[in-house]
Design a protein around this motif. Structure first.
Motif, mmCIF file in Angstrom:
data_model
loop_
_atom_site.group_PDB
_atom_site.id
_atom_site.type_symbol
_atom_site.label_atom_id
_atom_site.label_comp_id
_atom_site.label_asym_id
_atom_site.label_seq_id
_atom_site.Cartn_x
_atom_site.Cartn_y
_atom_site.Cartn_z
ATOM 1 N N UNK A 1 0.411 -6.005 -7.558
ATOM 2 C CA UNK A 1 -0.048 -4.443 -7.585
ATOM 3 C C UNK A 1 -1.425 -4.616 -6.890
ATOM 4 N N UNK A 2 -1.765 -3.492 -6.350
ATOM 5 C CA UNK A 2 -3.207 -3.275 -5.720
ATOM 6 C C UNK A 2 -4.058 -2.558 -6.598
ATOM 7 N N UNK A 3 -5.193 -2.955 -7.006
ATOM 8 C CA UNK A 3 -5.889 -2.284 -7.965
ATOM 9 C C UNK A 3 -6.379 -0.967 -7.392
ATOM 10 N N UNK A 4 -6.472 0.019 -8.138
ATOM 11 C CA UNK A 4 -7.191 1.548 -7.887
ATOM 12 C C UNK A 4 -8.418 1.358 -6.819
ATOM 13 N N UNK A 5 -9.378 0.435 -7.286
ATOM 14 C CA UNK A 5 -10.363 0.203 -6.460
ATOM 15 C C UNK A 5 -10.304 -0.195 -4.859
ATOM 16 N N UNK A 6 -9.188 -1.043 -4.758
ATOM 17 C CA UNK A 6 -8.767 -1.699 -3.550
ATOM 18 C C UNK A 6 -7.869 -0.523 -2.682
ATOM 19 N N UNK B 1 0.682 -1.284 -0.078
ATOM 20 C CA UNK B 1 0.042 0.035 -0.139
ATOM 21 C C UNK B 1 1.053 1.255 0.119
ATOM 22 N N UNK B 2 1.840 1.205 0.801
ATOM 23 C CA UNK B 2 2.625 2.404 0.744
ATOM 24 C C UNK B 2 3.592 2.444 -0.426
ATOM 25 N N UNK B 3 4.070 1.701 -0.955
ATOM 26 C CA UNK B 3 4.755 1.555 -2.171
ATOM 27 C C UNK B 3 3.909 2.048 -3.248
ATOM 28 N N UNK C 1 2.004 4.165 -3.085
ATOM 29 C CA UNK C 1 1.674 5.747 -3.026
ATOM 30 C C UNK C 1 2.961 6.407 -2.894
ATOM 31 N N UNK C 2 3.928 5.681 -3.609
ATOM 32 C CA UNK C 2 5.538 6.172 -3.623
ATOM 33 C C UNK C 2 6.038 6.475 -2.331
ATOM 34 N N UNK C 3 5.666 5.903 -1.254
ATOM 35 C CA UNK C 3 6.331 5.979 0.018
ATOM 36 C C UNK C 3 7.266 4.798 0.284
ATOM 37 N N UNK C 4 8.422 5.036 0.877
ATOM 38 C CA UNK C 4 9.475 4.061 1.087
ATOM 39 C C UNK C 4 9.047 3.229 2.669
#
Length: 269
Positions: free
Chosen positions: A257-262, A230-232, A234-237
């Motif tokens: 990958x997590x879908x946009x919906x999830x 989830x953090x990845x 959002x470009x969070x390390x």
């Protein structure tokens, strides 16, 4: 493989996308866990002056089967440090403990002592500028490849940006599902400051969440793996930590990958 992927800091230094955290890890456990992590693919280790385990982390780096040049090492100047001279002494002591001539990233651990977190900011502004100047000089002198801060809010960041010569390259803050609503992340990303997220599992607080569990089952993953991914997304390390070999390995298995919906569903939690 995610452990081989990197973010790029504003000064072009590359930083591995997942870090191995050692917060609250006793010295002996820090050595064993860090060495295991490095021997099994991790290339980024995070420690701090006040963790009391820099010596053990440094020994693990030395003993690991990975060349030092392939390992990204972060440490931090204590939040209680309040002068340029003290900060320089802290930096030199950290390098000595780690057994390294240079770290890859040096951070101010917090903008004010932990006993005063949440209090009025302004009285710490000058202190933070003095400590930041020490980090700038350490960067100039080659003691670190990059500099940044930790636990800084937007006003704390603005103080450094407006009064320093080098803009922070990283801000390490607490980040987990349900705790990304402050404006700090947006400010950092709009100002080319990489956000690192510690406590991505909310110090265990989300491990029983049935809503996250439902999404995790959809991907055949665990709650920790979804939280890290989830953090990845959002470009969070993320900086997961564990002293258990099973979880150290599992925390790095986030090549999905997590879908946009999830993602939107997780955002609403």
């Amino acid at each position: 493989m995610i452990l081989d992927e990197t973010f790029q800091l504003v000064n072009d230094v590359k930083i591995p996308k997942i870090g191995f955290g050692t917060w609250q890890t006793p010295p002996d456990d820090a050595y064993r866990a860090t060495k295991y992590a490095l021997d099994n693919g991790y290339k980024h280790v995070d420690t701090a002056y006040v963790y009391g385990n820099e010596t053990n982390v440094g020994q693990a780096i030395n003993d690991a089967s990975v060349d030092r040049n392939e390992i990204f090492v972060t440490t931090k100047v204590p939040a209680e440090t309040d002068s340029y001279t003290q900060a320089m002494d802290n930096i030199d002591e950290s390098l000595q403990r780690l057994g390294l001539a240079q770290v890859d990233l040096l951070l101010i651990h917090a903008p004010r002592p932990w006993s005063r977190i949440g209090e009025v900011r302004e009285k710490d502004d000058e202190k933070n500028i003095q400590v930041w100047k020490a980090l700038e000089d350490a960067y100039r002198d080659g003691k670190t490849r990059a500099i940044g801060v930790s636990n800084f809010n937007v006003d704390d960041l603005k103080n450094i940006i407006e009064n320093g010569n080098v803009k922070p390259m990283v801000n390490q803050i607490k980040c987990y599902i349900g705790n990304l609503s402050t404006g700090t992340i947006e400010f950092c990303q709009n100002n080319s400051i990489l956000v690192e997220g510690y406590s991505p599992l909310a110090t265990g607080g989300i491990l029983e969440d049935k809503r996250i569990q439902k999404i995790a089952e959809k991907y055949g993953k665990s709650i920790p793996q979804v939280a890290i991914r989830y953090l990845l997304e959002k470009d969070i390390l993320p900086l997961p930590k564990s002293v258990h070999e099973k979880y150290i390995s599992e925390n790095a298995k986030v090549d999905f990958s997590i879908t946009q919906e999830d993602m939107e569903e997780l955002d609403r939690l």
